[in-house]
Motif scaffolding. Structure first.
Motif, short mmCIF file in Angstrom:
data_model
loop_
_atom_site.label_atom_id
_atom_site.label_comp_id
_atom_site.label_asym_id
_atom_site.label_seq_id
_atom_site.Cartn_x
_atom_site.Cartn_y
_atom_site.Cartn_z
N SER A 286 0.86 -1.19 0.00
CA SER A 286 0.00 0.00 0.00
C SER A 286 0.89 1.24 0.00
O SER A 286 2.11 1.16 0.10
N GLY A 287 0.23 2.39 -0.10
CA GLY A 287 0.96 3.65 -0.01
C GLY A 287 1.91 3.90 -1.18
O GLY A 287 2.93 4.59 -1.02
N ILE A 288 1.58 3.41 -2.35
CA ILE A 288 2.46 3.59 -3.50
C ILE A 288 2.40 5.03 -3.99
O ILE A 288 1.33 5.64 -4.07
N ALA A 289 3.56 5.56 -4.33
CA ALA A 289 3.65 6.88 -4.97
C ALA A 289 4.67 6.79 -6.10
O ALA A 289 5.68 6.08 -5.98
N VAL A 290 4.39 7.49 -7.20
CA VAL A 290 5.33 7.51 -8.33
C VAL A 290 5.42 8.94 -8.85
O VAL A 290 4.40 9.63 -9.02
N TYR A 291 6.66 9.39 -9.09
CA TYR A 291 6.89 10.74 -9.57
C TYR A 291 7.83 10.70 -10.78
O TYR A 291 8.87 10.02 -10.74
N PRO A 292 7.50 11.43 -11.86
CA PRO A 292 8.47 11.59 -12.95
C PRO A 292 9.70 12.31 -12.41
O PRO A 292 9.60 13.28 -11.65
N GLU A 293 10.87 11.81 -12.81
CA GLU A 293 12.12 12.39 -12.33
C GLU A 293 13.18 12.25 -13.42
O GLU A 293 13.64 11.15 -13.71
N GLY A 294 13.55 13.37 -14.03
CA GLY A 294 14.54 13.33 -15.10
C GLY A 294 14.04 12.47 -16.25
O GLY A 294 12.94 12.66 -16.77
N ASN A 295 14.86 11.47 -16.65
CA ASN A 295 14.46 10.56 -17.74
C ASN A 295 13.91 9.26 -17.21
O ASN A 295 13.99 8.22 -17.87
N GLY A 296 13.31 9.30 -16.00
CA GLY A 296 12.78 8.08 -15.43
C GLY A 296 11.65 8.34 -14.47
O GLY A 296 10.98 9.39 -14.49
N LEU A 297 11.42 7.36 -13.57
CA LEU A 297 10.35 7.42 -12.59
C LEU A 297 10.91 7.02 -11.22
O LEU A 297 11.73 6.10 -11.12
N ARG A 298 10.43 7.69 -10.18
CA ARG A 298 10.84 7.39 -8.81
C ARG A 298 9.63 6.87 -8.03
O ARG A 298 8.57 7.50 -8.02
N PHE A 299 9.81 5.72 -7.36
CA PHE A 299 8.73 5.04 -6.65
C PHE A 299 9.02 4.99 -5.15
O PHE A 299 10.18 4.92 -4.72
N SER A 300 7.96 4.95 -4.36
CA SER A 300 8.06 4.64 -2.93
C SER A 300 6.77 3.94 -2.51
O SER A 300 5.73 4.05 -3.19
#
Length: 584
Positions: free
Chosen positions: A398-412
């Protein structure tokens, strides 16, 4: 005196020359019966190729049709090489789902099972050998051919290679021609008097976006025909075999193939005929011409037998009997009670078992399977079989977050509270490239960044939890899906405007809004206007409508806001609505 002496010497040499011609003529008699053979009535052949030559379960192969013709002409051919059989299905053990690997981590791999020839192939041929393998490239064979020839000492080397080199862009026409030259030179180093027959590259039915394959095949075949005469040696004759012209498989269509490339039974005959013609015309083989039949029986398919489903620790294990005439199998599945199939696709890897692991405790699923044959032919489906799941897997976090970052994606995400968690698998799928595959990334922690993605492309995202079942078995449960995100982009330009709400009942509403051009999707927030509570996320959608139910004591007691998102980048909650009372 001197002149007369020289003339006598000339006459003597002329006489000796014509005596030599006569001896050559006697060595190669011209009028033998169709059943007579050259000096070697037991010729040794090595046939080198790729999947076109290797064949698959239930095939006769063109190797067999050539062997059959040679046998009918009175020869006792000996086919040699490092391999036997055809290309069988994948080992059932390879069907077990495996997680994405950590850097440096190895996983057990399995070879395909040895393939079964068609049931009417003679036993003498079934024990024969060859040097063909599925996916094989000339670029690979050049490093192995010398050892093969040294070991097996064939009198005749038959080559049918090159499609994979051109098709997978391993080499262009010039590079492939160079590799073919190395193959022939290496074979001659191993056996100086080897006879060589070089097949050119067959076309396949046209693949969208692959005009280069058509052009490169034509270019290579032309260069091969021009170059092979320069490779001729008296002690090691060589000839081109024009397979491409003899087999009816072209960009416009492939009647001699079962999938646009690989030969069906008729195609096998015509490949063999091309080689038989050159054996007769250039290598003094005797006998009747090779004549393919006017027609062949259709490949027989039936419903896969002994179909069964078991509930296992991973979820479900589905299996059925191996069928020699199947080109593969289709499986479909759905939760019991549903009228829509959750999945309906080819079994991959291509074998006669399948796992279904994206299930939770107590769910009952229904399954059917069918066999696939030539050119899209399919059997009837099996009867419907159901089973109830009792997996020992874990759901996604649960609690997934995804953010565009540069030429990729950052997850937590939040950790899954189980002691047997082995890893998490971050899964992405490029939604802007047709035919993309899910890409998985392994991590032990609760955050991960993926770089080098396509800027401007939209990716679907999800995270799967993998647990250790013991005895080296890992199993992944149903992933937790999350929002789409666009690489290289920021927060969308606006929330949806003109948000409308419709009361479907006193406790159920439908929200609708026009699309926002740069939004990847929309998140719906709701709050009770009477108790001062904060907005809470109700859900998200990639569509432009959303329904909410169970709104007690009535829909008019709640406020709804819709925001645009790119991953977890959201617009402000400035597009909100309160439904009108149903009972004023």
């Amino acid at each position: 005196m001197t002149e007369r002496y020289r003339g006598g010497r000339i006459c003597l040499w002329r006489a000796l020359f014509f005596l030599w011609l006569a001896s050559v003529a006697l060595a190669f008699p011209q009028n033998q019966s169709s059943k007579s053979a050259p000096a070697d009535a037991q010729p040794k052949f090595m046939i080198v190729g790729d999947s076109i030559t290797h064949g698959a379960d239930g095939d006769h192969t063109w190797r067999y049709r050539l062997w059959q013709w040679l046998t009918e002409q009175g020869y006792q051919p000996n086919f040699v090489g490092p391999y036997r059989g055809t290309h069988g299905p994948a080992d059932p053990n390879s069907a077990r789902p495996l997680p994405a690997r950590f850097e440096g981590e190895t996983q057990e791999s399995y070879s395909n099972l040895e393939g079964i020839y068609a049931s009417n192939v003679e036993a003498d041929f079934q024990t024969s050998a060859h040097a063909a393998w599925w996916g094989r490239q000339a670029h690979q064979v050049k490093d192995w051919i010398k050892g093969w020839v040294q070991e097996h000492q064939p009198a005749y080397l038959l080559l049918l290679l090159g499609f994979n080199d051109l098709g997978w862009s391993v080499q262009g026409p010039e590079g492939l021609l160079g590799d073919m030259g190395v193959i022939i030179q290496s074979a001659r180093e191993a056996k100086v008097d080897i006879n060589v027959l070089v097949g050119n590259v067959m076309h396949r039915s046209f693949l969208e976006g692959r005009q280069d394959l058509v052009d490169n095949t034509n270019s290579y075949n032309s260069k091969l025909a021009e170059t092979v005469p320069n490779w001729f040696r008296w002690e090691s004759p060589i000839s081109v075999v024009d397979v491409a012209s003899n087999v009816n498989c072209r960009p416009e269509g492939c009647p001699h193939g079962y999938d646009g490339l690989h030969p069906n039974e008729m195609g096998e005959y015509y490949i063999a005929q091309a080689f038989a013609r050159v054996l007769k015309s250039s290598f003094h083989f005797q006998g009747e011409d090779f004549r393919p039949p006017a027609s062949v029986p259709a490949r027989q398919l039936s419903i896969p037998g002994n179909f069964r489903v078991s509930a296992v620790d991973e979820g479900f294990f589905v299996e059925w009997d191996r069928m020699a005439t199947a080109r593969g199998y289709d499986i479909r599945m759905r939760q019991q009670g549903s009228t829509q199939w959750w999945s309906e696709e080819a079994v991959s890897p291509s074998t006669f078992v399948s796992y279904m692991t994206w299930v939770v405790e107590g769910e009952t699923w229904e399954f059917q399977v069918r066999a696939r044959g030539d050119n899209g032919a399919v059997s009837d489906r099996s009867s419907l079989i159901s089973s109830t799941a009792h997996p020992k897997t874990a759901g996604g976090p649960s609690g997934i977050a995804v953010y565009p970052e540069g030429n990729g994606l950052r997850f937590s995400w939040d950790a899954v509270p189980r002691s047997d968690v082995n890893r998490y698998q971050v899964m992405i799928l490029d939604q802007d490239v047709a035919g993309s595959y899910i890409e998985g990334h392994a991590t032990k922690g609760t955050s991960h960044a993926i770089s080098n993605l396509r800027s401007g492309h939209r990716y679907s995202t999800s995270i799967q939890t993998w647990v250790d079942l013991g005895n080296g078995r890992l199993a992944g449960g149903r992933p937790a899906g999350h929002r789409h995100a666009r690489v290289g982009s920021g927060t969308p330009s606006a929330s949806p405007k003109d948000l409308k709400v419709q009361n479907l009942s006193a406790v159920q509403i439908l929200l609708e809004w026009p699309s926002v051009s740069d939004a990847l999707g929309y998140a719906i927030y709701v709050r009770n206007i009477n108790d001062g509570s904060n907005f809470k996320l109700d859900g998200s959608t990639t569509g432009t409508s959303y329904g909410v139910g169970f709104l007690f004591p009535g829909t008019w007691n709640f406020e709804f806001c819709v925001v645009s998102y790119n991953g977890n980048l959201e617009t402000s909650r400035d597009s909100c609505v309160i439904p009108p009372p149903v009972y004023p």
